[in-house]
Design a protein around this motif. Sequence first.
Motif, short mmCIF file in Angstrom:
data_model
loop_
_atom_site.label_atom_id
_atom_site.label_comp_id
_atom_site.label_asym_id
_atom_site.label_seq_id
_atom_site.Cartn_x
_atom_site.Cartn_y
_atom_site.Cartn_z
N GLN A 1 19.18 -67.08 27.99
CA GLN A 1 18.90 -68.44 27.28
C GLN A 1 17.31 -68.72 27.13
O GLN A 1 17.00 -69.25 26.33
N HIS A 2 16.51 -67.90 27.82
CA HIS A 2 15.31 -67.80 27.69
C HIS A 2 14.83 -66.65 26.55
O HIS A 2 14.33 -65.61 27.04
N ARG B 3 12.66 -66.01 24.68
CA ARG B 3 11.23 -65.38 24.55
C ARG B 3 11.02 -64.38 25.30
O ARG B 3 10.19 -63.31 25.03
N ARG B 4 11.96 -63.90 26.27
CA ARG B 4 11.69 -62.81 27.11
C ARG B 4 12.19 -61.47 26.61
O ARG B 4 12.00 -60.32 26.93
#
Length: 226
Positions: free
Chosen positions: A96-97, A99-100
């Motif tokens: 869900q993150h 950007r990682r």
Amino acid sequence: MAPPPAGDDVSASRVVLFDFDGVLLHGDAFHFFIRSRYARSWLRTLLVLPCLPWLLLQLPFSRRRAARTLVHVALFATGERRYQAQAQAFAVELVQHSRRFNRDALRQLRRHQQAGERVIVVTGCEQALVGGILEQLGLGDVELLASRLRPTWAGMRTGFHNVGANKLRALAGHGVTAWQLAYSDSLMDVPMLKPAAEPVLVNGTPKLCKKMDTALGRVVGRVEWR
């Protein structure tokens, strides 16, 4: 994860290897998982306190031993099924993150798939965790060779650590003896990169590139991915 292609398809396909941490993901997925275990439980943090003298003694000589102790405390009294459920839940949370994740690397992996090449993720990350992450990314069909934990009476413990020369053993056990292209961001992957016709260093600093060239005895390919 999906089984390898069968028969003539295997011999005809170009084999492409990807490391995971630092290549497909910015950072170390298992480190993120263990850190989250401590962040969510003050009791586990308290359990580390009796280990501090041992950790301080080991840290100057072996960061790996110190890290292993922290992993064992984080997984104390965690059985195999519970661990797998927690790893899957964390995989969902991590994806869900977005950007990682390295979008350029993920796009390149998919290009290799679309070209009909045999893609294998070969990583030191733990099997259930990285497998869950790949599934959440829509890459559940990618072959995976990863580290494995082992269940004990005290909880899950480190087992086979798929790093360095162990990656060659894992590949050989998987029936893979030659590969044409390999992507990594680390000197620890020299054993995996050296046999590749095209070794590629991902986001390497000038200093790391120089060290990699020396270790491989040739100029390594370089890519800057974000």
